[in-house]
Design a protein around this motif. Structure first.
Motif, short mmCIF file in Angstrom:
data_model
loop_
_atom_site.label_atom_id
_atom_site.label_comp_id
_atom_site.label_asym_id
_atom_site.label_seq_id
_atom_site.Cartn_x
_atom_site.Cartn_y
_atom_site.Cartn_z
N ASN A 36 62.41 24.62 42.58
CA ASN A 36 61.12 25.22 42.22
C ASN A 36 60.10 24.18 41.79
N TYR A 37 60.58 23.14 41.10
CA TYR A 37 59.66 22.06 40.74
C TYR A 37 59.12 21.38 41.98
N LEU A 38 60.01 21.09 42.92
CA LEU A 38 59.57 20.43 44.15
C LEU A 38 58.61 21.31 44.94
N SER A 39 58.88 22.59 44.98
CA SER A 39 58.00 23.52 45.67
C SER A 39 56.61 23.53 45.03
N PRO A 45 49.91 18.80 44.01
CA PRO A 45 50.39 17.49 43.58
C PRO A 45 49.73 16.97 42.30
N SER A 46 48.52 17.40 42.01
CA SER A 46 47.85 16.90 40.81
C SER A 46 48.47 17.44 39.52
N ALA A 47 49.12 18.59 39.59
CA ALA A 47 49.74 19.18 38.40
C ALA A 47 51.21 18.77 38.24
N ALA A 48 51.76 18.06 39.21
CA ALA A 48 53.18 17.71 39.17
C ALA A 48 53.52 16.77 38.02
N ALA A 49 52.63 15.84 37.72
CA ALA A 49 52.92 14.86 36.66
C ALA A 49 53.00 15.52 35.29
N SER A 50 52.22 16.56 35.06
CA SER A 50 52.23 17.21 33.75
C SER A 50 53.43 18.15 33.57
N GLN A 51 54.13 18.45 34.65
CA GLN A 51 55.26 19.38 34.56
C GLN A 51 56.61 18.67 34.56
N THR A 52 56.62 17.36 34.56
CA THR A 52 57.88 16.62 34.60
C THR A 52 58.72 16.87 33.36
N ALA A 53 58.09 16.96 32.21
CA ALA A 53 58.83 17.23 30.98
C ALA A 53 59.52 18.58 31.04
N MET A 54 58.83 19.58 31.56
CA MET A 54 59.44 20.91 31.70
C MET A 54 60.61 20.89 32.68
N LEU A 55 60.52 20.04 33.70
CA LEU A 55 61.63 19.89 34.65
C LEU A 55 62.87 19.39 33.93
N PHE A 56 62.71 18.36 33.11
CA PHE A 56 63.87 17.81 32.41
C PHE A 56 64.41 18.77 31.35
N ILE A 57 63.53 19.52 30.69
CA ILE A 57 64.00 20.49 29.71
C ILE A 57 64.79 21.60 30.40
N GLY A 58 64.31 22.07 31.53
CA GLY A 58 65.03 23.11 32.28
C GLY A 58 66.38 22.63 32.77
N MET A 59 66.43 21.39 33.25
CA MET A 59 67.71 20.83 33.69
C MET A 59 68.66 20.65 32.52
N ALA A 60 68.14 20.25 31.38
CA ALA A 60 68.99 20.06 30.21
C ALA A 60 69.59 21.38 29.75
#
Length: 80
Positions: A36-39, A45-60
């Motif tokens: 879902n993050y990749l999608s 693409p401009s909002a992808a950098a701000s969502q990286t922290a949420m990606l790691f929290i979801g994976m954790a």
């Protein structure tokens, strides 16, 4: 009396095996989060950098579920 001990051992192994189902759920959860993050990153693409922290929290959180299910399986197998 021999059968009672055998059934208890069987129940212990069965319970530990069923507790490991959470590890499969964690693997599917990590795949879902990353997909879902990749999608979303490919759509905007401009909002992808701000969502990286949420990606790691979801994976954790998804990995924590797998670790907890593994610990429950070990407790059922060796402590019960």
């Amino acid at each position: 009396m021999e059968n009672v001990a055998t059934y208890a051992e069987l129940g212990k192994y069965l319970g530990a095996g069923l507790a490991c189902i959470g590890m499969a759920g964690a693997a599917m959860g990590v795949g879902n989060v990353a997909g879902n993050y990749l999608s979303g990153a490919l759509r905007n693409p401009s909002a992808a950098a701000s969502q990286t922290a949420m990606l790691f929290i979801g994976m954790a959180f998804a990995e924590a579920l797998g670790i907890f299910s593994f610990l429950v399986a070990l407790l059922l197998l060796f402590a019960a």
